[in-house]
Design a protein around this motif. Structure first.
Motif, short mmCIF file in Angstrom:
data_model
loop_
_atom_site.label_atom_id
_atom_site.label_comp_id
_atom_site.label_asym_id
_atom_site.label_seq_id
_atom_site.Cartn_x
_atom_site.Cartn_y
_atom_site.Cartn_z
N SER A 15 0.84 -1.19 0.00
CA SER A 15 0.00 0.00 0.00
C SER A 15 0.88 1.25 0.00
O SER A 15 2.09 1.18 0.18
N SER A 16 0.25 2.39 -0.19
CA SER A 16 0.94 3.67 -0.16
C SER A 16 1.64 3.84 1.18
O SER A 16 1.11 3.46 2.22
N ASP A 17 2.84 4.40 1.12
CA ASP A 17 3.64 4.67 2.32
C ASP A 17 4.03 3.41 3.10
O ASP A 17 4.27 3.46 4.30
N SER A 18 4.11 2.26 2.39
CA SER A 18 4.49 1.02 3.08
C SER A 18 6.00 0.78 3.04
O SER A 18 6.48 -0.14 3.69
N GLY A 19 6.73 1.57 2.26
CA GLY A 19 8.18 1.41 2.19
C GLY A 19 8.69 0.86 0.87
O GLY A 19 9.86 0.49 0.77
N LYS A 20 7.85 0.82 -0.16
CA LYS A 20 8.27 0.27 -1.45
C LYS A 20 9.44 1.07 -2.04
O LYS A 20 10.44 0.49 -2.46
N THR A 21 9.32 2.37 -2.09
CA THR A 21 10.36 3.20 -2.69
C THR A 21 11.66 3.12 -1.89
O THR A 21 12.75 3.05 -2.46
N THR A 22 11.56 3.07 -0.58
CA THR A 22 12.75 2.92 0.26
C THR A 22 13.44 1.59 -0.05
O THR A 22 14.67 1.53 -0.17
N GLU A 124 7.82 -1.13 -9.29
CA GLU A 124 7.10 -0.67 -8.11
C GLU A 124 5.65 -0.43 -8.50
O GLU A 124 5.35 0.40 -9.36
N GLY A 137 4.87 -4.20 3.55
CA GLY A 137 3.78 -3.76 4.41
C GLY A 137 2.77 -4.86 4.60
O GLY A 137 3.08 -6.05 4.55
#
Length: 173
Positions: A15-22, A124, A137
């Motif tokens: 989900s959004s803000d789950s850490g995918k980009t990190t 992503e 997440g």
């Protein structure tokens, strides 16, 4: 040129803000030690990535299907075919037997990256894609289209080894 694919593709779903980009930021430099890496990001809304009034923007609005910009530090290309109107394969065939335009656009992009000689692609988003997937997440495993091959809570070394040993990806089917 018929050659065996060596492209390894993994999808990060969460989900959004789950850490995918990190996680992308952690994986990419490590994977780059083993070969060329590309990333693909699903964006769910239209954005203008080319500044109106610049020459490249003027080329595109004049009708060029693809515009390539070459700067002292970067080469970028902007193509007019996105999720709403994905491109076909060079021979005019569809790359994926699906009516899902988002998956068609992803299949076309992966084929282009494979032709360019990339070793790894980290995707992503594109949760429905039938690609090996790392869950980040609390995403429900039943909500993804690919086989779950890892979780965002796995160690970076475990995830790297998983990605490096994936079967080469030649198609989304």
């Amino acid at each position: 040129m018929n050659r065996e694919s060596t492209l390894r593709v993994v999808c990060l779903a969460g989900s959004s803000d789950s850490g995918k980009t990190t996680l992308v930021e952690q994986l990419v430099p490590k994977l780059a030690e083993y070969g060329r890496v590309a990333t693909v990001k699903s964006i769910h809304h239209d954005i203008e990535i080319d500044t109106p009034g610049t020459d490249t923007h003027r080329h595109r609005t004049a009708g060029a299907e693809t515009v390539v910009g070459i700067t002292p530090e970067l080469i970028f290309d902007i193509s007019t075919h996105g999720k709403r109107d994905p491109p076909s394969a060079p021979d005019g065939d569809r790359l994926l037997e699906s009516d899902d335009h988002e998956l068609q656009a992803l299949a076309s992009t992966l084929a282009r990256l494979e032709r360019r000689g990339y070793a790894f692609v980290v995707v992503e988003g594109f949760t429905k894609a039938p690609l090996p997937t790392i869950l980040v997440g609390d995403r429900d495993p039943a909500a993804v289209g690919g086989e779950i091959v890892g979780r965002g809570t796995d160690s970076l070394d475990e995830l790297l080894e998983t990605i490096r040993t994936l079967e080469p990806q030649t198609t989304l089917e």
